[in-house]
Design an enzyme around this catalytic site. Structure first.
Site, short mmCIF file in Angstrom:
data_model
loop_
_atom_site.label_atom_id
_atom_site.label_comp_id
_atom_site.label_asym_id
_atom_site.label_seq_id
_atom_site.Cartn_x
_atom_site.Cartn_y
_atom_site.Cartn_z
N HIS A 14 0.58 -1.53 0.08
CA HIS A 14 0.22 0.01 0.27
C HIS A 14 0.92 0.69 -0.53
O HIS A 14 1.74 1.71 0.64
CB HIS A 14 -1.01 0.40 0.94
CG HIS A 14 -1.83 -1.18 0.75
ND1 HIS A 14 -2.35 -1.64 2.61
CD2 HIS A 14 -2.51 -1.92 0.14
CE1 HIS A 14 -3.26 -2.96 1.90
NE2 HIS A 14 -3.43 -2.66 0.43
N GLU A 17 1.19 3.82 3.21
CA GLU A 17 1.58 3.06 4.60
C GLU A 17 3.05 2.91 4.64
O GLU A 17 3.86 2.18 4.01
CB GLU A 17 1.27 1.35 3.90
CG GLU A 17 -0.24 1.52 4.48
CD GLU A 17 -0.75 0.32 4.96
OE1 GLU A 17 0.10 -0.72 4.61
OE2 GLU A 17 -1.56 -0.03 4.11
N HIS A 106 2.70 -4.01 6.77
CA HIS A 106 1.95 -2.77 6.94
C HIS A 106 1.73 -1.99 7.68
O HIS A 106 2.50 -1.84 9.50
CB HIS A 106 0.39 -3.47 6.59
CG HIS A 106 0.51 -4.25 5.66
ND1 HIS A 106 -0.56 -3.89 4.11
CD2 HIS A 106 0.75 -5.90 5.08
CE1 HIS A 106 -0.48 -4.36 3.19
NE2 HIS A 106 0.34 -5.54 3.44
N GLU A 167 1.48 -6.04 11.04
CA GLU A 167 0.91 -5.23 10.94
C GLU A 167 1.36 -4.18 11.83
O GLU A 167 1.01 -4.44 13.01
CB GLU A 167 -0.97 -5.21 10.89
CG GLU A 167 -2.10 -4.41 11.25
CD GLU A 167 -1.65 -3.73 9.16
OE1 GLU A 167 -1.89 -2.69 9.10
OE2 GLU A 167 -2.07 -4.81 8.64
#
Lengths: 296, 296
Positions: A14, A17, A106, A167
Site C-alpha cells: 500500500h 503505508e 503494513h 501490521e
C-alpha cells in the site's frame, strides 16, 4: 526436514503505508540486517507507483489481487493486477513458490501496536507465534486462517510457501513515525531469528499456550438508505483495539447524539478500529474472539 | 460600533479532513446550534469533489487560492481555483465582504489539540483569543499574522472581514474521531458565543495576558541531493507539539541511526509535527516562539 531457504520481505504493498517502504530501504542499505546464515532474503518494494502518487493504490487494492483465478486471468490488467502477476512470478508462483517465507509489512491508522497476522494454519505458524510473543511480549498475535483455502486467499503473503503480515500502528497514512518503524523492525527481526533457529532445529523452549485474537467478522458504521453515514465509532471504543466489548457496551455515537450499543451475545475484541483505508466500505472495526495457540 | 452581522462556518476546504465536513452536517440538521440572536450564520461545504475523491484536493490546495491577484486571474481555472472564485463571490468579496466573521474548520494529523489560528492582527482577535482561552483552557492560540498583508494572504479565512482557522488533531486523514469532532464543536461554540457577546458589548472581564505561539518558520526533513529523505522526526519530538525544543535537543533521526540536533540559538515550540499533508514539501514541523497577547 522442512527448511526456510529463501525469505522475501515485502514493503509498500500500500503506497501510503510508509514504514515498510522505509524499512526495506534501511535493509537494502545494510543487507546483513535482513539475512541470516541459513537463508537468503530478497527485499521487495511492491507498489512504487502508488507511493509516488501518495495513495494506497492506483487502480485496485494490491493486497486483494492474489487469488489463483485472478493471477491466471490475463484480462485483469490494471496496474495492481499487473503488479500482482509480476510479484507472483518473482516470488512465487503461488502454490509452488521459490519463496519459503514471505513477510509482508503494513501500517494501520488504528491503535494496534505490533501485530503478527497469520492467515494460514499449521505447526510452523504456531511455533512462530509462540516465539514472537515470548521474545516480544507487547506483540499481538492475530489469526485469520480458516475463512479461506490458501488458493482463494487474495493476500500478498499467500504467494510464499509460508507467509505472514506484520501490521503496525497507529500511524496516519502518509506519515513516518520513528516509534512505529522501530516496532516493525523489532518484530521482523524476531521472525528472521525464528526462521534461523527453525532451520537449525535449535528453537528455545516455547510456551505451551500463546494468547491470540481470531477474526470473526467486520461491522459497518451506521448508515441510512442512501449510504450516508449516520454516526461514528464511540469515543469509548476509539483506540481500544483488543480491549473487550461486552453485550450492551456503547459502540457507535450517531450525529444526533444517540448512542448505539453492541447487540452481540458474547464478549468480542475489536481490531482495525476506525482504520482510514476502510473508508470506502464504511467498515467501523473487525471483531475477534480471544483464543489460545497450543503447542504439543 | 463594530458588529458581526453575518458569520460563515466553512468545512471541508480539504477533502480528507473529516471533522469540519461532519460538523457542518450536524449544524445543518440543527441550525440553532450555529446561530445566535444577533447574527446569521451560513454553513458552507467548500470542496465536496475532493471529499468524494477522498483527497486533500483534486488539482491544487484550495487553502492557497485566495490571494487577490489569483482571485482576479481568469486563467486560474482548475477545480480548486474555480471553487475559490465561487466561494469569494458567495462569502466575500475579499476586502469588502458580506461575511463579517469566517470560521474555517481544519484537521491535522499532528497532536495539536484544539488550536485557534489567527492570521491577522487587531483588537477583535486579541479579545477573541483571550475569551476562547479563558472559556476553554486546553485551547491553544496560534498567531501567524504579520508575514503577509491580508490581500496577499492565500487562506480561505481571509475572505471574511474577520477570519480564523479552527485546527484540531490528532486525526489521521480520512478518519472521523468523536473526541476530535467534539473539540472542534466546543471551540466553534465559544467563537460564536464571543461574537454574540461582542455584538452586545457584554463581554466578561478578560485576562490581560493570554499565552500564544507565534509562527517563525518551517523546517524540512533531512534530504539528499536527489530529494530523497534521509531521516525522520526524532521520536522524542513526535506528538510533542507546543513542547519546547532547546538548542542541542535531538530533532531528527537519520535512517543510519545518526541523531541530528537542533542548531538554533533560542528555545522554540514546534507545531504541525509530521503533518501528513506536508508530505509533498518534506516539511517536518513549524517552529514558533511563545508570545503574550495583551489587552489594554
Amino acid at each position: 526436514m522442512d527448511k526456510i531457504k529463501q525469505v522475501a520481505i515485502v514493503g509498500g504493498v500500500h503506497g501510503n503505508e510508509f514504514s515498510g517502504i522505509y524499512l526495506i530501504k534501511q535493509y537494502q542499505a545494510k543487507p546483513d540486517l535482513a539475512s541470516r546464515a541459513s537463508f537468503n532474503t530478497e527485499l521487495v518494494w511492491a507498489n512504487p507507483e502508488a507511493h509516488y502518487a501518495n495513495k494506497r493504490y492506483l487502480h485496485s487494492d494490491l493486497n486483494r489481487q492474489f487469488k489463483n483465478t485472478d493471477l491466471a486471468n490475463p484480462r485483469l490488467a490494471n496496474y495492481e493486477q499487473s503488479r500482482a502477476k509480476v510479484l507472483n512470478a518473482q516470488l512465487g508462483p503461488k502454490g509452488d513458490a521459490k519463496t519459503d517465507l514471505l513477510i509482508d509489512l503494513h501500517n494501520t491508522t488504528s491503535n494496534m501496536g505490533a501485530c503478527l497476522i497469520l492467515t494460514q494454519a499449521g505447526p510452523f505458524y504456531n511455533q512462530l507465534a509462540a516465539y514472537v510473543k515470548m521474545m516480544m511480549p507487547e506483540a499481538i498475535i492475530s489469526r485469520d486462517e480458516d475463512h479461506f483455502a490458501a488458493e482463494e486467499h487474495a493476500l500478498m503473503c499467500t504467494v510464499g510457501r509460508y507467509g505472514v503480515l506484520v501490521e503496525v500502528g497507529p500511524q496516519p497514512q502518509s506519515v513516518l513515525r520513528q516509534d512505529v518503524l522501530e516496532l516493525m523492525d523489532c518484530m521482523t527481526q524476531h521472525i528472521l531469528d525464528f526462521a534461523e533457529l527453525y532451520n537449525s532445529n535449535s528453537l528455545p523452549a516455547l510456551p505451551k499456550q500463546t494468547e491470540a485474537f481470531r477474526y470473526l467478522h467486520s461491522i459497518k458504521l451506521p448508515m441510512n438508505d442512501k449510504g450516508e453515514r449516520l454516526g461514528m465509532v464511540h469515543k469509548n471504543v476509539q483506540d481500544k483495539d483488543y480491549q473487550p466489548i461486552n453485550p450492551g457496551d456503547p459502540i457507535f455515537t450517531l450525529f444526533d447524539g444517540t448512542e448505539i450499543y453492541y447487540d452481540g451475545d458474547t464478549t468480542v475484541y475489536p481490531t482495525f478500529i476506525n482504520e482510514a483505508a476502510y473508508y470506502d466500505n464504511n467498515l467501523a472495526m473487525s471483531l475477534n474472539e480471544k483464543v489460545w495457540i497450543t503447542l504439543d
